[in-house]
Design an enzyme around this catalytic site. Structure first.
Site, PDB file in Angstrom:
ATOM      1  N   PHE A 138       0.659  -1.470   0.084  1.00  0.00           N
ATOM      2  CA  PHE A 138      -0.307  -0.116   0.002  1.00  0.00           C
ATOM      3  C   PHE A 138       1.576   0.969  -0.391  1.00  0.00           C
ATOM      4  CE2 PHE A 138      -2.335   3.213   2.373  1.00  0.00           C
ATOM      5  CZ  PHE A 138      -3.447   2.916   1.346  1.00  0.00           C
ATOM      6  N   ASP A 207       2.761  -4.597   8.496  1.00  0.00           N
ATOM      7  CA  ASP A 207       1.584  -4.026   8.397  1.00  0.00           C
ATOM      8  C   ASP A 207       0.740  -5.148   8.840  1.00  0.00           C
ATOM      9  OD1 ASP A 207      -0.219  -2.774   7.573  1.00  0.00           O
ATOM     10  OD2 ASP A 207       0.607  -1.337   6.721  1.00  0.00           O
ATOM     11  N   TYR A 232      -9.593   0.578  11.771  1.00  0.00           N
ATOM     12  CA  TYR A 232     -11.060   0.762  11.032  1.00  0.00           C
ATOM     13  C   TYR A 232     -11.541   0.260  10.074  1.00  0.00           C
ATOM     14  CZ  TYR A 232      -7.531   2.891   7.661  1.00  0.00           C
ATOM     15  OH  TYR A 232      -6.227   3.824   7.256  1.00  0.00           O
ATOM     16  N   LYS A 233     -10.687  -1.084  10.161  1.00  0.00           N
ATOM     17  CA  LYS A 233     -11.575  -2.142   8.701  1.00  0.00           C
ATOM     18  C   LYS A 233     -11.617  -3.298   9.365  1.00  0.00           C
ATOM     19  CE  LYS A 233      -7.586  -1.420   5.849  1.00  0.00           C
ATOM     20  NZ  LYS A 233      -7.461  -0.467   5.092  1.00  0.00           N
ATOM     21  N   ARG A 383     -12.206  -5.268  -5.842  1.00  0.00           N
ATOM     22  CA  ARG A 383     -12.089  -5.944  -4.795  1.00  0.00           C
ATOM     23  C   ARG A 383     -13.115  -6.161  -3.815  1.00  0.00           C
ATOM     24  NH1 ARG A 383      -7.997  -3.101  -0.403  1.00  0.00           N
ATOM     25  NH2 ARG A 383      -9.677  -2.016  -0.202  1.00  0.00           N
TER      26      ARG A 383
HETATM   27  C1  LIG Z   1      -1.309  -1.954   4.101  1.00  0.00           C
HETATM   28  C2  LIG Z   1      -2.200  -0.655   4.649  1.00  0.00           C
HETATM   29  N1  LIG Z   1      -1.404   0.101   5.406  1.00  0.00           N
HETATM   30  C3  LIG Z   1      -1.669   1.440   5.479  1.00  0.00           C
HETATM   31  C4  LIG Z   1      -3.185   1.954   4.897  1.00  0.00           C
HETATM   32  C5  LIG Z   1      -2.979   4.011   5.782  1.00  0.00           C
HETATM   33  O1  LIG Z   1      -3.430   4.279   6.889  1.00  0.00           O
HETATM   34  P1  LIG Z   1      -2.992   5.071   7.322  1.00  0.00           P
HETATM   35  O2  LIG Z   1      -3.509   4.404   8.801  1.00  0.00           O
HETATM   36  O3  LIG Z   1      -1.849   6.055   7.986  1.00  0.00           O
HETATM   37  O4  LIG Z   1      -4.135   5.975   6.418  1.00  0.00           O
HETATM   38  C6  LIG Z   1      -4.224   1.551   4.939  1.00  0.00           C
HETATM   39  C7  LIG Z   1      -5.392   2.049   4.252  1.00  0.00           C
HETATM   40  O5  LIG Z   1      -5.799   1.067   3.668  1.00  0.00           O
HETATM   41  C8  LIG Z   1      -3.849  -0.216   4.157  1.00  0.00           C
HETATM   42  O6  LIG Z   1      -4.217  -1.068   3.560  1.00  0.00           O
END
Ligand SMILES: Cc1ncc(COP(=O)(O)O)c(C=O)c1O
Length: 409
Positions: A138, A207, A232-233, A383
């Site tokens: 990402f 991550d 938030y997911k 998706r």
């Molecule tokens: C794998 C991944 N990393 C990071 C993020 C985004 O992070 P942030 O909370 O800083 O917006 C996302 C957002 O969808 C993501 O899918």
């Protein structure tokens, strides 16, 4: 092509036998088939009243007293301890706050600093001037890694997860990887990759945005050094709810945060001019926590305390849902119109299905108009995320059926 009614009948049976089916009632949902919980989880029904209490009583009536009396001050580590079991961590290693991007920065710079310290401790140890980053990541992780590399005097080397083992070496300081690929839904081999990073004398930062709350992670079991993730997911914490940072207990005394704000000070109210880090996961804090979002997340996590709700139950249902979706798509959608880029093997699949499709942006727009909400990822991916706490098999069958109708024109 199978008759829709037979798969619809099968969906009905699967829903009737689903041990998590009742949990759906805990969420605010409507007639829309919501397959976008891998972007923004649905609202747990009890959260608005809890947030209203935080606003009206804790803030409105208790005001400043709430930092102590309502437990605001300790919320980042208290809520971290609620997330910990969901990612396979013992208490005291997870702290909640800031965004995933900010936590990637903290973790990656701290990892490089530890690798350098190892080199110094070993006298003439290797220089450790390279960071490996998942080339398919990402984007935010890549952007932050580039800046972290520049600041620490490291070279940044983007490699695919499959190339990591071959790219590791004496120069590697840290490796930033995704547990599940946000676009394809591919689940990477966290135990094997972490072991390979360690064998090279480097530090692994994972991550977990697309795995936490959807499948077992096993941070402690697999000796992960540092991990970050959003809430938030699959944790349903709400839009922009704060992220978390895991620092393995053994590394906490060495965790040298590049953002040593006053909340991570050993004595924050001592108002000292010199910085002295707190011990434990608290060291990952920065500034004043985002209390309203933080406490909405805390309330949302109550869903995990329901009878029968566990990461393993969620994982079993997630695989059943994605299997069934792939079957329904295979049965309903004309051959060649879409192609799954999500691995068929369970050991390599997260909780989403990504379908490559020529006119994906337009198709998703029309799907949403027809009440099936997934999302589009450039350049050509549809998706669909499956949150087992509130997605059922009938949703899956309907989504595939509406997709086939949409693709037919
Ligand atoms: C794998 C991944 N990393 C990071 C993020 C985004 O992070 P942030 O909370 O800083 O917006 C996302 C957002 O969808 C993501 O899918």
């Amino acid at each position: 092509m199978s008759e829709p009614t037979s798969l619809a009948g099968e969906a009905e049976q699967l829903d009737a036998a689903d041990g998590l089916a009742a949990v759906r009632e805990r969420f605010v949902l409507d007639d829309v088939t919501y397959l976008d919980g891998n972007s923004l989880g649905a609202l747990p029904a009890h959260v608005p009243a809890r947030v209203a209490d935080v606003v009206r009583r804790q803030w409105g009536e208790l005001r400043i007293r709430s930092w102590e009396e309502s437990g605001w001050w300790t919320a980042p580590e208290r809520i971290g301890d609620r997330i910990a079991p969901l990612v396979g961590a013992a208490a005291g290693q997870v702290v909640v706050g800031d965004s995933t991007s900010v936590n990637v920065f903290k973790a990656l710079v701290a990892a490089v600093r530890m690798a350098r310290e190892d080199g110094r401790a070993a006298g003439d140890g290797p220089v450790r001037d390279e960071i490996l980053v998942d080339a398919t990541t990402f984007p935010t992780d890549g952007y932050i890694a580039e800046s972290a590399a520049r600041m620490t005097g490291c070279a940044l080397r983007p490699v695919t997860p499959a190339e990591v083992t071959g790219a590791l070496g004496d120069r590697t300081a840290a490796v930033l990887l995704n547990h599940v690929d946000y676009r394809t839904g591919r689940l990477h081999d966290l135990p094997a990759l972490t072991a390979a990073v360690h064998a090279a004398g480097a530090y692994a930062v994972w991550d977990l945005c697309h795995s936490a709350g959807a499948l077992p992670v096993g941070l402690d079991e697999h000796g992960v050094d540092l991990a970050v993730g959003c809430t938030y997911k699959y944790l349903n914490g709400g839009p922009g709810s704060p992220a978390y940072l895991y620092v393995r207990r053994a590394l906490q005394p060495r965790f040298d945060s590049p953002l040593p704000g006053w909340n991570s000070h050993a004595e924050p109210f001592g108002m000292r001019s010199a910085y002295a880090p707190a011990s434990g996961a608290v060291r990952g804090r920065v500034g004043t926590p985002d209390i309203l979002s933080l406490l909405a997340l805390e309330a949302a996590l109550d869903v995990w305390d329901e009878e029968g709700v566990s990461v393993s139950a969620v994982r079993a249902k997630s695989l059943a849902l994605t299997d069934f979706f792939l079957r329904c798509v295979g049965a309903y959608v004309p051959d060649g119109r879409v192609e799954s880029v999500t691995p068929a093997a369970h050991a390599e699949r997260g909780s989403q299905v990504a379908l490559r499709c020529d006119d994906a942006a337009e198709v998703m727009k029309r799907l949403i108009e027809r009440g099936v909400v997934g999302d589009y990822r450039a350049p050509d991916v549809l998706r669909f995320g499956f949150t087992p706490l509130y997605v059922g098999f009938a949703d899956v069958e309907r989504a595939a059926r509406v997709l086939a109708r949409t693709l037919a024109g």
